[in-house]
Design a protein around this motif. Structure first.
Motif, PDB file in Angstrom:
ATOM      1  N   TYR A  55      44.790  -6.017  -8.074  1.00  0.00           N
ATOM      2  CA  TYR A  55      44.531  -7.448  -7.900  1.00  0.00           C
ATOM      3  C   TYR A  55      43.032  -7.735  -7.815  1.00  0.00           C
ATOM      4  CZ  TYR A  55      44.325 -11.979  -5.504  1.00  0.00           C
ATOM      5  OH  TYR A  55      44.045 -13.262  -5.149  1.00  0.00           O
ATOM      6  N   GLN A  56      42.619  -8.775  -8.545  1.00  0.00           N
ATOM      7  CA  GLN A  56      41.223  -9.210  -8.530  1.00  0.00           C
ATOM      8  C   GLN A  56      41.187 -10.665  -8.081  1.00  0.00           C
ATOM      9  OE1 GLN A  56      39.005  -8.188 -12.073  1.00  0.00           O
ATOM     10  NE2 GLN A  56      37.613  -9.898 -11.743  1.00  0.00           N
ATOM     11  N   SER A  57      40.813 -10.875  -6.845  1.00  0.00           N
ATOM     12  CA  SER A  57      40.767 -12.211  -6.262  1.00  0.00           C
ATOM     13  C   SER A  57      39.900 -13.144  -7.111  1.00  0.00           C
ATOM     14  CB  SER A  57      40.209 -12.126  -4.841  1.00  0.00           C
ATOM     15  OG  SER A  57      40.149 -13.401  -4.268  1.00  0.00           O
ATOM     16  N   GLY A  58      40.385 -14.341  -7.338  1.00  0.00           N
ATOM     17  CA  GLY A  58      39.627 -15.354  -8.062  1.00  0.00           C
ATOM     18  C   GLY A  58      39.864 -15.358  -9.564  1.00  0.00           C
ATOM     19  N   LEU A  59      40.516 -14.357 -10.085  1.00  0.00           N
ATOM     20  CA  LEU A  59      40.733 -14.297 -11.529  1.00  0.00           C
ATOM     21  C   LEU A  59      41.651 -15.427 -11.999  1.00  0.00           C
ATOM     22  CD1 LEU A  59      40.011 -12.696 -14.065  1.00  0.00           C
ATOM     23  CD2 LEU A  59      41.946 -11.200 -13.602  1.00  0.00           C
ATOM     24  N   TYR A  60      42.728 -15.694 -11.277  1.00  0.00           N
ATOM     25  CA  TYR A  60      43.639 -16.777 -11.663  1.00  0.00           C
ATOM     26  C   TYR A  60      42.939 -18.129 -11.593  1.00  0.00           C
ATOM     27  CZ  TYR A  60      47.988 -19.399 -12.186  1.00  0.00           C
ATOM     28  OH  TYR A  60      48.978 -20.247 -12.632  1.00  0.00           O
ATOM     29  N   ARG A  61      41.983 -18.263 -10.683  1.00  0.00           N
ATOM     30  CA  ARG A  61      41.235 -19.507 -10.549  1.00  0.00           C
ATOM     31  C   ARG A  61      40.477 -19.835 -11.843  1.00  0.00           C
ATOM     32  NH1 ARG A  61      37.826 -18.465  -6.456  1.00  0.00           N
ATOM     33  NH2 ARG A  61      39.584 -18.535  -5.039  1.00  0.00           N
ATOM     34  N   ILE A  62      40.035 -18.814 -12.573  1.00  0.00           N
ATOM     35  CA  ILE A  62      39.349 -19.040 -13.854  1.00  0.00           C
ATOM     36  C   ILE A  62      40.269 -19.806 -14.798  1.00  0.00           C
ATOM     37  CG2 ILE A  62      38.454 -17.879 -15.921  1.00  0.00           C
ATOM     38  CD1 ILE A  62      37.471 -15.622 -14.014  1.00  0.00           C
ATOM     39  N   LEU A  73      47.299 -17.756 -20.807  1.00  0.00           N
ATOM     40  CA  LEU A  73      46.450 -17.815 -19.605  1.00  0.00           C
ATOM     41  C   LEU A  73      44.966 -17.774 -19.966  1.00  0.00           C
ATOM     42  CD1 LEU A  73      48.547 -15.509 -17.249  1.00  0.00           C
ATOM     43  CD2 LEU A  73      48.490 -18.003 -17.320  1.00  0.00           C
ATOM     44  N   PHE A  74      44.636 -18.189 -21.196  1.00  0.00           N
ATOM     45  CA  PHE A  74      43.246 -18.254 -21.624  1.00  0.00           C
ATOM     46  C   PHE A  74      42.467 -19.102 -20.632  1.00  0.00           C
ATOM     47  CE2 PHE A  74      39.767 -20.263 -23.880  1.00  0.00           C
ATOM     48  CZ  PHE A  74      39.160 -19.171 -24.495  1.00  0.00           C
ATOM     49  N   PRO A  75      41.276 -18.719 -20.236  1.00  0.00           N
ATOM     50  CA  PRO A  75      40.358 -17.721 -20.760  1.00  0.00           C
ATOM     51  C   PRO A  75      40.483 -16.324 -20.140  1.00  0.00           C
ATOM     52  CG  PRO A  75      39.182 -19.083 -19.203  1.00  0.00           C
ATOM     53  CD  PRO A  75      40.595 -19.613 -19.281  1.00  0.00           C
ATOM     54  N   VAL A  76      41.504 -16.086 -19.347  1.00  0.00           N
ATOM     55  CA  VAL A  76      41.722 -14.738 -18.819  1.00  0.00           C
ATOM     56  C   VAL A  76      42.197 -13.853 -19.972  1.00  0.00           C
ATOM     57  CG1 VAL A  76      43.083 -13.337 -17.206  1.00  0.00           C
ATOM     58  CG2 VAL A  76      42.282 -15.611 -16.517  1.00  0.00           C
ATOM     59  N   LYS A  77      41.601 -12.713 -20.098  1.00  0.00           N
ATOM     60  CA  LYS A  77      41.973 -11.784 -21.171  1.00  0.00           C
ATOM     61  C   LYS A  77      43.339 -11.164 -20.879  1.00  0.00           C
ATOM     62  CE  LYS A  77      37.271 -10.523 -22.372  1.00  0.00           C
ATOM     63  NZ  LYS A  77      36.234 -10.543 -21.370  1.00  0.00           N
ATOM     64  N   ILE A  78      44.104 -10.917 -21.928  1.00  0.00           N
ATOM     65  CA  ILE A  78      45.442 -10.336 -21.775  1.00  0.00           C
ATOM     66  C   ILE A  78      45.366  -8.999 -21.041  1.00  0.00           C
ATOM     67  CG2 ILE A  78      47.426  -9.394 -23.031  1.00  0.00           C
ATOM     68  CD1 ILE A  78      46.920 -11.652 -25.121  1.00  0.00           C
ATOM     69  N   ASP A  79      44.352  -8.213 -21.313  1.00  0.00           N
ATOM     70  CA  ASP A  79      44.213  -6.922 -20.625  1.00  0.00           C
ATOM     71  C   ASP A  79      43.956  -7.079 -19.130  1.00  0.00           C
ATOM     72  OD1 ASP A  79      44.754  -5.362 -22.831  1.00  0.00           O
ATOM     73  OD2 ASP A  79      42.643  -5.084 -23.364  1.00  0.00           O
ATOM     74  N   ASP A  80      43.532  -8.268 -18.708  1.00  0.00           N
ATOM     75  CA  ASP A  80      43.300  -8.530 -17.284  1.00  0.00           C
ATOM     76  C   ASP A  80      44.522  -9.121 -16.580  1.00  0.00           C
ATOM     77  OD1 ASP A  80      40.715  -7.548 -17.292  1.00  0.00           O
ATOM     78  OD2 ASP A  80      39.805  -9.496 -17.724  1.00  0.00           O
ATOM     79  N   TYR A  81      45.586  -9.403 -17.317  1.00  0.00           N
ATOM     80  CA  TYR A  81      46.791  -9.967 -16.703  1.00  0.00           C
ATOM     81  C   TYR A  81      47.259  -9.188 -15.469  1.00  0.00           C
ATOM     82  CZ  TYR A  81      48.009 -13.303 -20.485  1.00  0.00           C
ATOM     83  OH  TYR A  81      48.047 -14.342 -21.378  1.00  0.00           O
ATOM     84  N   PRO A  82      47.286  -7.849 -15.500  1.00  0.00           N
ATOM     85  CA  PRO A  82      47.788  -7.125 -14.332  1.00  0.00           C
ATOM     86  C   PRO A  82      46.926  -7.304 -13.071  1.00  0.00           C
ATOM     87  CG  PRO A  82      47.846  -5.716 -16.261  1.00  0.00           C
ATOM     88  CD  PRO A  82      47.064  -6.946 -16.643  1.00  0.00           C
ATOM     89  N   LYS A  83      45.757  -7.895 -13.192  1.00  0.00           N
ATOM     90  CA  LYS A  83      44.860  -8.106 -12.047  1.00  0.00           C
ATOM     91  C   LYS A  83      44.991  -9.507 -11.459  1.00  0.00           C
ATOM     92  CE  LYS A  83      41.455  -5.252 -14.441  1.00  0.00           C
ATOM     93  NZ  LYS A  83      40.162  -5.308 -15.137  1.00  0.00           N
ATOM     94  N   PHE A 122      47.510 -11.342  -9.981  1.00  0.00           N
ATOM     95  CA  PHE A 122      48.278 -11.721  -8.799  1.00  0.00           C
ATOM     96  C   PHE A 122      48.300 -10.627  -7.742  1.00  0.00           C
ATOM     97  CE2 PHE A 122      49.818 -14.341 -12.271  1.00  0.00           C
ATOM     98  CZ  PHE A 122      49.590 -15.588 -11.724  1.00  0.00           C
ATOM     99  N   ASP A 123      48.464 -11.060  -6.511  1.00  0.00           N
ATOM    100  CA  ASP A 123      48.344 -10.173  -5.359  1.00  0.00           C
ATOM    101  C   ASP A 123      49.535  -9.249  -5.154  1.00  0.00           C
ATOM    102  OD1 ASP A 123      49.848 -12.434  -4.798  1.00  0.00           O
ATOM    103  OD2 ASP A 123      49.035 -12.736  -2.792  1.00  0.00           O
ATOM    104  N   TYR A 124      50.637  -9.513  -5.854  1.00  0.00           N
ATOM    105  CA  TYR A 124      51.834  -8.683  -5.702  1.00  0.00           C
ATOM    106  C   TYR A 124      52.401  -8.300  -7.062  1.00  0.00           C
ATOM    107  CZ  TYR A 124      51.790  -9.338  -0.745  1.00  0.00           C
ATOM    108  OH  TYR A 124      51.408  -9.296   0.570  1.00  0.00           O
ATOM    109  N   VAL A 125      53.141  -7.209  -7.075  1.00  0.00           N
ATOM    110  CA  VAL A 125      53.842  -6.731  -8.270  1.00  0.00           C
ATOM    111  C   VAL A 125      55.275  -6.385  -7.891  1.00  0.00           C
ATOM    112  CG1 VAL A 125      51.801  -5.868  -9.473  1.00  0.00           C
ATOM    113  CG2 VAL A 125      53.026  -4.360  -7.909  1.00  0.00           C
TER     114      VAL A 125
END
Length: 127
Positions: A109-116, A8-18, A20-23
């Motif tokens: 969840y951090q809105s817009g992160l997946y959009r990156i 999922l680059f350029p999203v950092k692996i440590d940011d993966y839990p942020k 998506f809106d559901y878990v």
């Protein structure tokens, strides 16, 4: 530029839990493992189950910061598309997961992160 260790680059692996809106809930994890097992064993699923497998898989993989599982999720999505099993009626499948309490809102969840990530993929495809 891509990172062969981070699907999922350029999203950092440590940011993966942020991302998506559901878990998954504990019950959601059990249901996910059931669907995944059926899929791995080659059993036919109905479209709703394939939709739920896609959703639960990405929630599971990202919540656990697990790049190998994200690669596996991506592979399943590609394989299903190649088999003509496309994402259809995803909204209803997700609503059913929510109503059954198999997924709950992600407090991180951090809105817009997946959009990156998606913008990065689009940019790569256009170049």
């Amino acid at each position: 530029m891509t990172d062969p260790q981070n699907p999922l680059f350029p999203v950092k692996i440590d940011d993966y839990p942020k991302l998506f809106d559901y878990v998954l809930t504990a019950e959601g994890l059990i249901y996910f493992q059931t669907l995944k097992r059926k899929y791995v064993l080659g059993k036919e699923l109905v479209l709703d189950e394939y939709n739920k497998l896609r959703l639960l898989y990405v929630y599971y993989a990202t919540a656990n910061r697990n790049p190998q599982e994200v690669f596996a999720w991506q592979d399943i999505c590609i394989t299903l598309d190649d088999r003509g099993i496309f994402e259809k009626y995803m909204y209803q499948s997700k609503e059913d997961l929510k109503n059954s309490l198999l997924i709950i809102e992600n407090p991180h969840y951090q809105s817009g992160l997946y959009r990156i990530y998606t913008e990065h993929v689009k940019e790569k495809m256009n170049s």
